[in-house]
Design a protein around this motif. Structure first.
Motif, mmCIF file in Angstrom:
data_model
loop_
_atom_site.group_PDB
_atom_site.id
_atom_site.type_symbol
_atom_site.label_atom_id
_atom_site.label_comp_id
_atom_site.label_asym_id
_atom_site.label_seq_id
_atom_site.Cartn_x
_atom_site.Cartn_y
_atom_site.Cartn_z
ATOM 1 N N MET A 1 0.847 -1.198 0.000
ATOM 2 C CA MET A 1 0.000 0.000 0.000
ATOM 3 C C MET A 1 0.880 1.244 0.000
ATOM 4 S SD MET A 1 -2.913 1.210 2.758
ATOM 5 C CE MET A 1 -4.029 -0.109 2.287
ATOM 6 N N SER A 2 0.599 2.194 -0.870
ATOM 7 C CA SER A 2 1.431 3.387 -0.972
ATOM 8 C C SER A 2 1.150 4.359 0.163
ATOM 9 C CB SER A 2 1.187 4.078 -2.316
ATOM 10 O OG SER A 2 -0.154 4.521 -2.410
ATOM 11 N N ASN A 3 2.167 5.131 0.515
ATOM 12 C CA ASN A 3 2.019 6.202 1.491
ATOM 13 C C ASN A 3 1.543 7.459 0.789
ATOM 14 O OD1 ASN A 3 2.837 4.783 3.802
ATOM 15 N ND2 ASN A 3 4.993 5.100 3.309
ATOM 16 N N VAL A 4 0.544 8.097 1.366
ATOM 17 C CA VAL A 4 -0.085 9.259 0.755
ATOM 18 C C VAL A 4 0.203 10.497 1.588
ATOM 19 C CG1 VAL A 4 -2.275 10.276 0.012
ATOM 20 C CG2 VAL A 4 -1.930 7.794 -0.140
ATOM 21 N N SER A 5 0.527 11.597 0.928
ATOM 22 C CA SER A 5 0.681 12.883 1.594
ATOM 23 C C SER A 5 -0.327 13.859 1.010
ATOM 24 C CB SER A 5 2.098 13.430 1.422
ATOM 25 O OG SER A 5 2.252 14.649 2.139
ATOM 26 N N VAL A 6 -1.047 14.523 1.887
ATOM 27 C CA VAL A 6 -2.025 15.535 1.484
ATOM 28 C C VAL A 6 -1.420 16.907 1.765
ATOM 29 C CG1 VAL A 6 -4.335 16.485 1.883
ATOM 30 C CG2 VAL A 6 -3.944 14.007 2.066
ATOM 31 N N ILE A 7 -1.460 17.783 0.770
ATOM 32 C CA ILE A 7 -0.942 19.142 0.955
ATOM 33 C C ILE A 7 -2.064 20.116 0.654
ATOM 34 C CG2 ILE A 7 0.793 20.841 0.289
ATOM 35 C CD1 ILE A 7 2.621 18.568 -0.486
ATOM 36 N N THR A 8 -2.565 20.780 1.699
ATOM 37 C CA THR A 8 -3.568 21.817 1.485
ATOM 38 C C THR A 8 -2.853 23.098 1.068
ATOM 39 O OG1 THR A 8 -3.555 22.738 3.736
ATOM 40 C CG2 THR A 8 -4.925 20.784 3.344
ATOM 41 N N GLY A 9 -3.563 23.922 0.304
ATOM 42 C CA GLY A 9 -2.868 25.077 -0.263
ATOM 43 C C GLY A 9 -1.755 24.621 -1.174
ATOM 44 N N GLY A 10 -1.931 23.439 -1.756
ATOM 45 C CA GLY A 10 -0.869 22.791 -2.506
ATOM 46 C C GLY A 10 -0.523 23.455 -3.823
ATOM 47 N N ALA A 11 -1.316 24.451 -4.214
ATOM 48 C CA ALA A 11 -1.011 25.196 -5.429
ATOM 49 C C ALA A 11 -0.370 26.542 -5.122
ATOM 50 C CB ALA A 11 -2.289 25.410 -6.255
ATOM 51 N N GLY A 12 -0.220 26.855 -3.829
ATOM 52 C CA GLY A 12 0.422 28.097 -3.428
ATOM 53 C C GLY A 12 1.937 27.968 -3.429
ATOM 54 N N GLY A 13 2.613 29.053 -3.074
ATOM 55 C CA GLY A 13 4.073 29.062 -3.131
ATOM 56 C C GLY A 13 4.730 28.000 -2.280
ATOM 57 N N MET A 14 4.437 27.985 -0.981
ATOM 58 C CA MET A 14 5.028 26.981 -0.099
ATOM 59 C C MET A 14 4.462 25.596 -0.365
ATOM 60 S SD MET A 14 5.681 28.610 3.677
ATOM 61 C CE MET A 14 4.106 29.417 3.856
ATOM 62 N N GLY A 15 3.153 25.534 -0.632
ATOM 63 C CA GLY A 15 2.521 24.244 -0.846
ATOM 64 C C GLY A 15 3.057 23.517 -2.059
ATOM 65 N N LEU A 16 3.184 24.224 -3.168
ATOM 66 C CA LEU A 16 3.685 23.587 -4.384
ATOM 67 C C LEU A 16 5.156 23.213 -4.235
ATOM 68 C CD1 LEU A 16 3.319 22.646 -7.265
ATOM 69 C CD2 LEU A 16 3.693 25.007 -8.032
ATOM 70 N N ALA A 17 5.940 24.083 -3.601
ATOM 71 C CA ALA A 17 7.351 23.757 -3.364
ATOM 72 C C ALA A 17 7.476 22.493 -2.517
ATOM 73 C CB ALA A 17 8.060 24.928 -2.685
ATOM 74 N N THR A 18 6.593 22.342 -1.538
ATOM 75 C CA THR A 18 6.607 21.155 -0.685
ATOM 76 C C THR A 18 6.151 19.922 -1.456
ATOM 77 O OG1 THR A 18 6.116 22.562 1.223
ATOM 78 C CG2 THR A 18 5.813 20.204 1.513
ATOM 79 N N ALA A 19 5.171 20.100 -2.317
ATOM 80 C CA ALA A 19 4.699 18.978 -3.147
ATOM 81 C C ALA A 19 5.823 18.430 -4.010
ATOM 82 C CB ALA A 19 3.536 19.439 -4.020
ATOM 83 N N LYS A 20 6.687 19.289 -4.498
ATOM 84 C CA LYS A 20 7.803 18.851 -5.345
ATOM 85 C C LYS A 20 8.807 18.014 -4.563
ATOM 86 C CE LYS A 20 7.473 22.829 -8.459
ATOM 87 N NZ LYS A 20 8.128 24.086 -8.917
ATOM 88 N N VAL A 21 8.871 18.243 -3.246
ATOM 89 C CA VAL A 21 9.762 17.447 -2.395
ATOM 90 C C VAL A 21 9.087 16.143 -1.991
ATOM 91 C CG1 VAL A 21 11.043 17.379 -0.226
ATOM 92 C CG2 VAL A 21 10.907 19.520 -1.517
ATOM 93 N N VAL A 22 7.903 16.247 -1.428
ATOM 94 C CA VAL A 22 7.207 15.082 -0.880
ATOM 95 C C VAL A 22 6.753 14.131 -1.984
ATOM 96 C CG1 VAL A 22 5.213 14.350 0.487
ATOM 97 C CG2 VAL A 22 6.476 16.404 1.132
ATOM 98 N N GLY A 23 6.437 14.690 -3.148
ATOM 99 C CA GLY A 23 5.935 13.869 -4.244
ATOM 100 C C GLY A 23 6.938 12.899 -4.819
ATOM 101 N N ASN A 24 8.189 13.011 -4.411
ATOM 102 C CA ASN A 24 9.206 12.080 -4.908
ATOM 103 C C ASN A 24 9.072 10.687 -4.318
ATOM 104 O OD1 ASN A 24 10.684 13.774 -6.716
ATOM 105 N ND2 ASN A 24 11.540 14.846 -4.950
#
Length: 278
Positions: A1-24
């Motif tokens: 089973m895959s691990n899932v990360s939810v990022i709220t505000g994920g299209a904002g500056g900090m959120g999208l930058a974090t998505a690029k890290v966690v999404g790896n």
């Protein structure tokens, strides 16, 4: 089973930058209330080959947040939530700022608590403003009301903001709402720990994002020049910190707030002390 990360505000500056890290190394769910930003974020993640689900979600709407977590649960085990969604004083009224930042945080965290399994973590974004507001202006004794009666809580919070002229109330609402975010991580830590969950908040200083720059001519922007590190913080610096706090590497970290502000609060506090002594 895959691990899932939810990022709220994920299209904002900090959120999208974090998505690029966690999404790896996680299945990713990003949410935002603005579809135009979600579309732009989707293009950026597509270009990096990062898989994701994008959800339009207003965090002040409890039902919408429940639906968001339903989507995330369908992808695997929810390992982390990084709650960056929020607004700044320049973006609306005191009521809007308070509801988005405080009630939004409550909704996301309580839904996470209801659904997450042992070992999961949630990281909330507070603000250095919560460290700078005098304690006698923070209605901490009324914060627990949020868990019982949201509208009564809102009434109390807006009353606390009404001690200043109307044009200043959004700024006070921002600092009070972010003080609530800090309080929540501390006050709810033991309850979360009972389910094997971690809850942390991080307080950024002036970060070089679209929202951060809205305050460039206000207090936050003015403080940058006097910071121990006299520059705007980079969204990537916040992203790496948020990702670490949400990861298993930070498994002993919970019930606290991490201030990442370039030394602004330290400088302001020390200067105030020196002025009082002179």
């Amino acid at each position: 089973m895959s691990n899932v990360s939810v990022i709220t505000g994920g299209a904002g500056g900090m959120g999208l930058a974090t998505a690029k890290v966690v999404g790896n190394d996680h299945s990713l769910v990003i949410c935002d209330v603005r579809q135009d930003r979600l579309d732009a974020a989707a293009s950026a993640l597509d270009a990096l080959g990062i898989a994701y689900q994008a959800v339009n979600c207003d965090v002040t709407d409890r039902r919408a947040v429940v639906d968001l977590f339903d989507v995330a649960s369908g992808l695997g085990r929810i390992a982390s939530v990084i709650h960056t969604a929020g607004v700044s004083p320049s973006m609306g009224s005191a009521e809007y700022v308070m509801r988005t930042n405080a009630i939004g945080t409550l909704n996301v965290n309580e839904c996470f608590f209801d659904i997450a399994a042992e070992g999961a973590a949630i990281v909330n974004v507070a603000s250095m403003a919560a460290h700078l507001l005098p304690e006698n202006m923070v209605p901490t004794d009324r914060f627990p009301q949020a868990l019982k009666d949201q509208e009564a809580f809102m009434k109390d919070m807006l009353a606390a903001c009404s001690i200043v002229p109307e044009e200043m109330q959004s700024g006070i609402a921002y600092a009070v709402s972010k003080s609530f975010v800090r309080w929540y991580a501390v006050a709810q830590c033991e309850r979360f720990n009972g389910k094997g969950l971690r809850v942390v908040s991080v307080s950024p200083g002036s970060i070089d994002t679209e929202m951060g720059r809205l305050e460039a001519d206000a207090g936050a922007g003015a403080l940058v020049a006097d910071a121990a590190v006299p520059r705007w913080g980079k969204r990537e610096e916040m992203a790496d910190l948020l990702a670490f706090c949400a990861s298993d590497k930070a498994g002993y970290l919970t019930g606290t707030d991490i201030l990442n502000d370039g030394g602004v609060v330290a400088s302001v506090t020390e200067r105030a002390r020196q002025s009082a002594d002179s």
